[in-house]
Scaffold this motif. Structure first.
Motif, PDB file in Angstrom:
ATOM      1  N   ARG A   1      -0.512   2.770   0.491  1.00 46.15           N
ATOM      2  CA  ARG A   1       0.841   2.491   0.991  1.00 46.15           C
ATOM      3  C   ARG A   1       1.717   3.735   0.907  1.00 46.15           C
ATOM      4  O   ARG A   1       2.437   4.082   1.852  1.00 46.15           O
ATOM      5  CB  ARG A   1       1.448   1.353   0.170  1.00 46.15           C
ATOM      6  CG  ARG A   1       2.820   0.945   0.585  1.00 46.15           C
ATOM      7  CD  ARG A   1       3.259  -0.248  -0.235  1.00 46.15           C
ATOM      8  NE  ARG A   1       4.648  -0.523  -0.008  1.00 46.15           N
ATOM      9  CZ  ARG A   1       5.533  -0.751  -0.957  1.00 46.15           C
ATOM     10  NH1 ARG A   1       5.162  -0.783  -2.221  1.00 46.15           N
ATOM     11  NH2 ARG A   1       6.788  -0.971  -0.657  1.00 46.15           N
ATOM     12  N   ALA A   2       1.665   4.428  -0.216  1.00 46.17           N
ATOM     13  CA  ALA A   2       2.480   5.636  -0.394  1.00 46.17           C
ATOM     14  C   ALA A   2       2.043   6.743   0.561  1.00 46.17           C
ATOM     15  O   ALA A   2       2.880   7.498   1.053  1.00 46.17           O
ATOM     16  CB  ALA A   2       2.386   6.114  -1.838  1.00 46.17           C
TER      17      ALA A   2
ATOM     18  N   GLY B   1       9.071   4.797   2.689  1.00 44.68           N
ATOM     19  CA  GLY B   1       9.392   3.373   2.619  1.00 44.68           C
ATOM     20  C   GLY B   1      10.085   2.845   3.862  1.00 44.68           C
ATOM     21  O   GLY B   1      10.856   1.893   3.795  1.00 44.68           O
ATOM     22  N   ARG B   2       9.789   3.425   5.013  1.00 43.00           N
ATOM     23  CA  ARG B   2      10.436   2.995   6.256  1.00 43.00           C
ATOM     24  C   ARG B   2      10.092   1.562   6.644  1.00 43.00           C
ATOM     25  O   ARG B   2      10.842   0.898   7.338  1.00 43.00           O
ATOM     26  CB  ARG B   2      10.065   3.916   7.405  1.00 43.00           C
ATOM     27  CG  ARG B   2      10.653   5.287   7.278  1.00 43.00           C
ATOM     28  CD  ARG B   2      10.243   6.152   8.464  1.00 43.00           C
ATOM     29  NE  ARG B   2      10.633   7.514   8.247  1.00 43.00           N
ATOM     30  CZ  ARG B   2      11.701   8.075   8.791  1.00 43.00           C
ATOM     31  NH1 ARG B   2      12.476   7.368   9.576  1.00 43.00           N
ATOM     32  NH2 ARG B   2      11.989   9.323   8.547  1.00 43.00           N
ATOM     33  N   PHE B   3       8.921   1.096   6.231  1.00 51.60           N
ATOM     34  CA  PHE B   3       8.504  -0.255   6.590  1.00 51.60           C
ATOM     35  C   PHE B   3       8.829  -1.260   5.494  1.00 51.60           C
ATOM     36  O   PHE B   3       8.404  -2.410   5.553  1.00 51.60           O
ATOM     37  CB  PHE B   3       7.014  -0.280   6.911  1.00 51.60           C
ATOM     38  CG  PHE B   3       6.687   0.559   8.113  1.00 51.60           C
ATOM     39  CD1 PHE B   3       6.987   0.098   9.379  1.00 51.60           C
ATOM     40  CD2 PHE B   3       6.115   1.807   7.965  1.00 51.60           C
ATOM     41  CE1 PHE B   3       6.709   0.870  10.504  1.00 51.60           C
ATOM     42  CE2 PHE B   3       5.833   2.593   9.076  1.00 51.60           C
ATOM     43  CZ  PHE B   3       6.128   2.125  10.338  1.00 51.60           C
ATOM     44  N   ALA B   4       9.578  -0.852   4.512  1.00 55.14           N
ATOM     45  CA  ALA B   4       9.943  -1.732   3.403  1.00 55.14           C
ATOM     46  C   ALA B   4      11.307  -2.381   3.657  1.00 55.14           C
ATOM     47  O   ALA B   4      12.101  -1.896   4.449  1.00 55.14           O
ATOM     48  CB  ALA B   4       9.985  -0.941   2.095  1.00 55.14           C
TER      49      ALA B   4
ATOM     50  N   ARG C   1      10.462  -6.248  -3.556  1.00 52.67           N
ATOM     51  CA  ARG C   1      10.299  -7.205  -4.663  1.00 52.67           C
ATOM     52  C   ARG C   1       8.824  -7.526  -4.872  1.00 52.67           C
ATOM     53  O   ARG C   1       8.333  -7.519  -5.998  1.00 52.67           O
ATOM     54  CB  ARG C   1      11.066  -8.496  -4.369  1.00 52.67           C
ATOM     55  CG  ARG C   1      10.927  -9.548  -5.471  1.00 52.67           C
ATOM     56  CD  ARG C   1      11.629 -10.839  -5.116  1.00 52.67           C
ATOM     57  NE  ARG C   1      11.024 -11.529  -3.991  1.00 52.67           N
ATOM     58  CZ  ARG C   1       9.921 -12.290  -4.065  1.00 52.67           C
ATOM     59  NH1 ARG C   1       9.292 -12.423  -5.212  1.00 52.67           N
ATOM     60  NH2 ARG C   1       9.462 -12.897  -2.989  1.00 52.67           N
ATOM     61  N   VAL C   2       8.107  -7.772  -3.784  1.00 56.23           N
ATOM     62  CA  VAL C   2       6.720  -8.225  -3.885  1.00 56.23           C
ATOM     63  C   VAL C   2       5.746  -7.070  -4.159  1.00 56.23           C
ATOM     64  O   VAL C   2       4.822  -7.223  -4.956  1.00 56.23           O
ATOM     65  CB  VAL C   2       6.316  -8.984  -2.600  1.00 56.23           C
ATOM     66  CG1 VAL C   2       4.854  -9.349  -2.611  1.00 56.23           C
ATOM     67  CG2 VAL C   2       7.166 -10.240  -2.449  1.00 56.23           C
ATOM     68  N   LEU C   3       5.948  -5.934  -3.530  1.00 55.55           N
ATOM     69  CA  LEU C   3       5.019  -4.814  -3.683  1.00 55.55           C
ATOM     70  C   LEU C   3       5.536  -3.707  -4.586  1.00 55.55           C
ATOM     71  O   LEU C   3       4.794  -2.802  -4.941  1.00 55.55           O
ATOM     72  CB  LEU C   3       4.683  -4.220  -2.309  1.00 55.55           C
ATOM     73  CG  LEU C   3       4.015  -5.164  -1.316  1.00 55.55           C
ATOM     74  CD1 LEU C   3       3.742  -4.432  -0.012  1.00 55.55           C
ATOM     75  CD2 LEU C   3       2.744  -5.767  -1.884  1.00 55.55           C
TER      76      LEU C   3
ATOM     77  N   SER D   1       1.653   8.192  -6.168  1.00 56.26           N
ATOM     78  CA  SER D   1       0.402   7.501  -5.901  1.00 56.26           C
ATOM     79  C   SER D   1      -0.304   8.031  -4.670  1.00 56.26           C
ATOM     80  O   SER D   1      -1.485   7.804  -4.482  1.00 56.26           O
ATOM     81  CB  SER D   1       0.665   6.009  -5.697  1.00 56.26           C
ATOM     82  OG  SER D   1       1.223   5.446  -6.852  1.00 56.26           O
ATOM     83  N   ALA D   2       0.414   8.729  -3.808  1.00 53.68           N
ATOM     84  CA  ALA D   2      -0.138   9.145  -2.522  1.00 53.68           C
ATOM     85  C   ALA D   2      -1.305  10.110  -2.670  1.00 53.68           C
ATOM     86  O   ALA D   2      -2.172  10.169  -1.813  1.00 53.68           O
ATOM     87  CB  ALA D   2       0.955   9.776  -1.671  1.00 53.68           C
TER      88      ALA D   2
END
Length: 64
Positions: A35-36, A42-45, A51-53, A60-61
């Motif tokens: 994800r990272a 975080g454009r798709f967040a 909250r969930v992810l 982490s990338a």
């Protein structure tokens, strides 16, 4: 289902958070790294995804 380590259906609204979900998924950190890598800003967040992810972790990338 919390007492049994149940996991929610991803297509249904639930009230779990990243903190309660991460221990239930053995590959959580790997997913967070992917994800990272693909969405480092975080454009798709949104609030629900955060909250969930949890927040996108740029550190982490590099771990995949």
């Amino acid at each position: 289902m919390d007492g049994f380590g149940g996991r929610p259906h991803w297509g249904k609204r639930h009230f779990q958070s990243a903190a309660t979900l991460a221990p239930r998924y053995p590959e959580w950190e790997r997913f967070a790294a992917v994800r990272a890598r693909f969405d480092p800003d975080g454009r798709f967040a949104n609030e629900e995804i955060a909250r969930v992810l949890g927040p996108v972790s740029a550190g982490s990338a590099t771990s995949i």
